[in-house]
Design a protein around this motif. Structure first.
Motif, mmCIF file in Angstrom:
data_model
loop_
_atom_site.group_PDB
_atom_site.id
_atom_site.type_symbol
_atom_site.label_atom_id
_atom_site.label_comp_id
_atom_site.label_asym_id
_atom_site.label_seq_id
_atom_site.Cartn_x
_atom_site.Cartn_y
_atom_site.Cartn_z
ATOM 1 N N UNK A 277 4.389 9.467 8.695
ATOM 2 C CA UNK A 277 3.858 8.485 7.749
ATOM 3 C C UNK A 277 4.936 7.479 7.367
ATOM 4 N N UNK A 278 6.161 7.952 7.220
ATOM 5 C CA UNK A 278 7.268 7.070 6.840
ATOM 6 C C UNK A 278 7.569 6.052 7.939
ATOM 7 N N UNK A 279 7.257 6.380 9.183
ATOM 8 C CA UNK A 279 7.530 5.457 10.284
ATOM 9 C C UNK A 279 6.431 4.419 10.480
ATOM 10 N N UNK A 280 5.306 4.580 9.826
ATOM 11 C CA UNK A 280 4.224 3.609 9.961
ATOM 12 C C UNK A 280 4.633 2.325 9.242
ATOM 13 N N UNK A 281 4.579 1.171 9.903
ATOM 14 C CA UNK A 281 5.070 -0.081 9.291
ATOM 15 C C UNK A 281 4.403 -0.444 7.978
ATOM 16 N N UNK A 282 3.084 -0.264 7.886
ATOM 17 C CA UNK A 282 2.356 -0.642 6.674
ATOM 18 C C UNK A 282 1.524 0.542 6.205
ATOM 19 N N UNK A 294 1.144 8.164 -13.377
ATOM 20 C CA UNK A 294 2.417 8.851 -13.146
ATOM 21 C C UNK A 294 2.514 9.350 -11.711
ATOM 22 N N UNK A 295 1.388 9.804 -11.163
ATOM 23 C CA UNK A 295 1.373 10.272 -9.776
ATOM 24 C C UNK A 295 1.637 9.117 -8.817
ATOM 25 N N UNK A 296 1.085 7.953 -9.108
ATOM 26 C CA UNK A 296 1.333 6.775 -8.270
ATOM 27 C C UNK A 296 2.829 6.461 -8.261
ATOM 28 N N UNK A 297 3.444 6.495 -9.442
ATOM 29 C CA UNK A 297 4.872 6.237 -9.530
ATOM 30 C C UNK A 297 5.678 7.223 -8.702
ATOM 31 N N UNK A 298 5.286 8.498 -8.738
ATOM 32 C CA UNK A 298 5.998 9.518 -7.972
ATOM 33 C C UNK A 298 5.914 9.234 -6.478
ATOM 34 N N UNK A 299 4.725 8.886 -5.998
ATOM 35 C CA UNK A 299 4.557 8.622 -4.567
ATOM 36 C C UNK A 299 5.293 7.343 -4.159
ATOM 37 N N UNK A 300 5.305 6.334 -5.025
ATOM 38 C CA UNK A 300 6.070 5.126 -4.715
ATOM 39 C C UNK A 300 7.551 5.459 -4.563
ATOM 40 N N UNK A 301 8.047 6.358 -5.402
ATOM 41 C CA UNK A 301 9.460 6.739 -5.318
ATOM 42 C C UNK A 301 9.753 7.557 -4.066
ATOM 43 N N UNK A 302 8.718 8.113 -3.439
ATOM 44 C CA UNK A 302 8.930 8.898 -2.221
ATOM 45 C C UNK A 302 9.293 8.021 -1.032
ATOM 46 N N UNK A 305 5.169 4.762 0.913
ATOM 47 C CA UNK A 305 4.161 3.720 0.750
ATOM 48 C C UNK A 305 4.823 2.352 0.716
ATOM 49 N N UNK A 306 4.213 1.378 1.381
ATOM 50 C CA UNK A 306 4.745 0.014 1.365
ATOM 51 C C UNK A 306 3.905 -0.933 0.521
ATOM 52 N N UNK A 307 2.637 -0.596 0.292
ATOM 53 C CA UNK A 307 1.721 -1.514 -0.390
ATOM 54 C C UNK A 307 0.799 -0.719 -1.307
ATOM 55 N N UNK A 308 0.284 -1.394 -2.342
ATOM 56 C CA UNK A 308 -0.515 -0.691 -3.347
ATOM 57 C C UNK A 308 -1.655 -1.558 -3.848
ATOM 58 N N UNK A 322 11.892 1.740 -17.389
ATOM 59 C CA UNK A 322 13.048 0.893 -17.698
ATOM 60 C C UNK A 322 14.114 1.000 -16.607
ATOM 61 N N UNK A 323 14.939 -0.026 -16.556
ATOM 62 C CA UNK A 323 16.048 -0.031 -15.605
ATOM 63 C C UNK A 323 15.613 -0.447 -14.223
ATOM 64 N N UNK A 324 16.506 -1.031 -13.444
ATOM 65 C CA UNK A 324 16.148 -1.492 -12.113
ATOM 66 C C UNK A 324 15.804 -0.351 -11.172
ATOM 67 N N UNK A 325 16.690 0.638 -11.098
ATOM 68 C CA UNK A 325 16.419 1.799 -10.264
ATOM 69 C C UNK A 325 16.295 1.446 -8.791
ATOM 70 N N UNK A 326 16.134 2.465 -7.924
ATOM 71 C CA UNK A 326 15.973 2.215 -6.490
ATOM 72 C C UNK A 326 14.592 1.640 -6.192
ATOM 73 N N UNK A 327 14.459 1.041 -5.023
ATOM 74 C CA UNK A 327 13.169 0.512 -4.613
ATOM 75 C C UNK A 327 12.802 1.110 -3.253
ATOM 76 N N UNK A 328 12.516 2.409 -3.230
ATOM 77 C CA UNK A 328 12.289 3.100 -1.956
ATOM 78 C C UNK A 328 11.098 2.570 -1.182
ATOM 79 N N UNK A 329 10.136 1.945 -1.859
ATOM 80 C CA UNK A 329 8.988 1.424 -1.138
ATOM 81 C C UNK A 329 9.375 0.262 -0.238
ATOM 82 N N UNK A 330 10.522 -0.360 -0.516
ATOM 83 C CA UNK A 330 10.979 -1.472 0.313
ATOM 84 C C UNK A 330 11.806 -0.976 1.488
ATOM 85 N N UNK A 331 12.723 -0.041 1.243
ATOM 86 C CA UNK A 331 13.585 0.403 2.335
ATOM 87 C C UNK A 331 13.139 1.736 2.925
ATOM 88 N N UNK A 332 12.021 2.281 2.438
ATOM 89 C CA UNK A 332 11.424 3.542 2.936
ATOM 90 C C UNK A 332 12.403 4.703 2.801
#
Length: 338
Positions: A277-282, A294-302, A305-308, A322-332
């Motif tokens: 799933x992580x290798x799928x482009x979109x 809260x569950x959506x946030x957890x999966x985004x942090x995984x 997912x690239x789009x919502x 709060x806070x910038x934090x990582x953006x795993x949905x961008x860099x997978x």
């Protein structure tokens, strides 16, 4: 500005904003420099001679969509209005706001899919109420192959569930359909492995590495909003809850930080593996409602997912972090580091 200046400014603004002429063309017409034209257009905005209005359909929230995209590094984020509030007698958050409207989310996701899928793509669909509504709302898709990414919630409801969603999407696209005629959850790994070896199911699994666009649903670890939760015994639910289960997507469990837990459950399921799933482009997730936020946030942090596609109730919760934090949905990025 005097009357002559006002008239000239209005004329220049009309040429620029309505007729699409360049500043150089306007300068030549009025016998002034292009810098003069730029100053006049800027003054026209400041003096309210020109009003620029950006409008999208009323059910879409452009501001929240952009904020959510930026916050989580998403490639696409579309936020729709949550269901109307119920009477105040319910007090505070209403049932309609807490729960999502899967039909509305599905219709909007169908429009997004029409933008994202290209001819020759392989589209993967996982089980979920929103993905089923999405497939029903599809009116156009470029020619593509459609594959089912998870088994069915209940084999007895296949004609009204994920199998039918795959068939519907393939019909719209005029492409091949590869459904999975098997339950999502099996009693043990051996039974699951035996089913995955059957010809029709194995053929669908062979397409997993070819999927270029996928649609998935997200559920909280609670009754009625997680397919897997509802299929497990009470003892099993308590076990995964003790491990910190906060979210579920395609039979994969996540804690609040987006780390995968309960990996043994996947061995009993007919579903696309997380690393695939992580290798799928979109990967488009369709989920909403305050209870699922809260569950959506957890999966985004995984990072899976690239789009919502979500609603305002969930978006407001997600944007409170709060806070910038990582953006795993961008860099997978994988929170587990594996």
């Amino acid at each position: 500005m005097g009357p002559a200046e006002l008239v000239q400014a209005a004329a220049m603004a009309r040429r620029f904003y309505l007729e699409g002429k360049s500043k150089i063309q306007i300068a030549e017409e009025f016998g002034v420099s292009r810098f003069k034209v730029a100053r006049v257009l800027e003054t026209a905005l400041e003096r309210d001679l020109v009003r620029i209005e950006i409008r999208v359909p009323s059910e879409l929230d452009a501001e929240r969509s952009d904020a959510l995209r930026a916050r989580y590094g998403l490639r696409h984020a579309v936020v729709v209005e949550s269901p109307a509030d119920a009477p105040a007698a319910f007090g505070g958050g209403t049932p309609t706001e807490d729960a999502a409207d899967p039909e509305n989310l599905g219709e909007v996701a169908a429009g997004l899919l029409g933008e994202l899928v290209n001819e020759g793509d392989v589209l993967g669909l996982a089980w979920g109420r929103s993905t089923i509504h999405m497939a029903a709302a599809l009116h156009r898709l470029p020619p593509c192959t459609v594959v089912q990414l998870t088994g069915v919630y209940d084999a007895g409801t296949a004609d009204r569930g994920s199998v039918e969603a795959v068939r519907r999407a393939a019909d719209v696209a005029g492409g091949e359909a590869h459904p999975i005629y098997a339950p999502m959850l099996l009693p043990d790994p051996a039974t699951a492995a035996a089913l995955r070896g059957q010809t029709g199911i194995a053929r669908a699994f062979e397409y997993f590495d070819k999927v270029t666009v996928a649609c998935v649903s997200i559920g909280s670890w609670a009754p009625g909003i997680s397919t897997v939760y509802d299929m497990l015994s009470e003892q099993e639910r308590e076990h995964y809850a003790s491990l910190g289960a906060a979210a579920e997507m395609s039979a994969h469990l996540f804690d609040a930080d987006g780390r995968r837990i309960g990996r043994d459950l996947g061995e009993r399921c007919n579903t696309v593996e997380a690393d695939r799933l992580r290798r799928i482009p979109v990967v488009v997730a369709i989920a909403g409602g305050r209870r699922t936020a809260a569950a959506i946030g957890a999966v985004l942090r995984s990072g899976l997912v690239t789009s919502l596609v979500t609603d305002t109730a969930a978006a407001d919760h997600l944007l409170l972090e709060t806070g910038p934090g990582p953006r795993p949905a961008l860099d997978r990025a994988d929170p587990d580091g594996v």
